[in-house]
Design an enzyme around this catalytic site. Sequence first.
Site, short mmCIF file in Angstrom:
data_model
loop_
_atom_site.label_atom_id
_atom_site.label_comp_id
_atom_site.label_asym_id
_atom_site.label_seq_id
_atom_site.Cartn_x
_atom_site.Cartn_y
_atom_site.Cartn_z
N HIS A 17 20.60 32.22 -6.32
CA HIS A 17 21.76 32.56 -7.14
C HIS A 17 22.39 31.30 -7.72
CE1 HIS A 17 22.19 36.28 -4.39
NE2 HIS A 17 21.79 36.73 -5.58
N LYS A 41 25.28 50.37 -1.57
CA LYS A 41 24.93 49.37 -0.55
C LYS A 41 26.04 49.28 0.49
CE LYS A 41 22.15 46.24 -3.40
NZ LYS A 41 22.02 44.84 -3.86
N ARG A 90 13.52 37.28 -10.36
CA ARG A 90 12.56 36.63 -9.48
C ARG A 90 11.13 37.05 -9.78
NH1 ARG A 90 15.13 38.91 -4.21
NH2 ARG A 90 15.12 40.58 -5.69
N SER A 128 18.81 38.27 -0.78
CA SER A 128 19.91 38.38 0.19
C SER A 128 19.50 39.23 1.39
CB SER A 128 21.15 38.97 -0.47
OG SER A 128 21.67 38.08 -1.43
#
Length: 160
Positions: A17, A41, A90, A128
């Site tokens: 990040h 989440k 990514r 994460s």
Amino acid sequence: MRIAVCPGSFDPVTNGHVDIFERSSKMFDQLIVAVFHNPNKKPLFAMEERVEMLKMATAHIPNIRVDAFSGLLNEYVLQQQSTIIVRGLRALSDFEYEFQRALLIKKVEPAIETVFMMTNSEYSFVSSSGIKELAKFGGSVSSFVPPCVEKKLFARMREA
């Protein structure tokens, strides 16, 4: 003034990040890193904790402002006098997901553009959720997260 918004849950913020923040901050007058509430989440850290970690992790970048929001991203972006969203990628799977989101936002608010940035290859596998799992089992995360995050992450794991 060119203002861009880089939204995410950042639970926790990773070096991947920070790489995106550093590089994209050079493209805009101001980069707003915005922690958003994702109802899908269950975060490890409260929104206020994520904001605090982001402020520490980005203190070296002069044109970043850290904020938090809940609600629709397109509305938040416009409230910040911006029409630019920055998204880090990514892998191809990230692109597919983010591309669909960008098209939806574009349909809802045609003035908003999404800029995609590839992460540095050394962080292409860092997520994460992977960091949290590694920390949960006592693995070293020092090369994947800023030092301030590592400290808070292991403190949280000890609490659990």
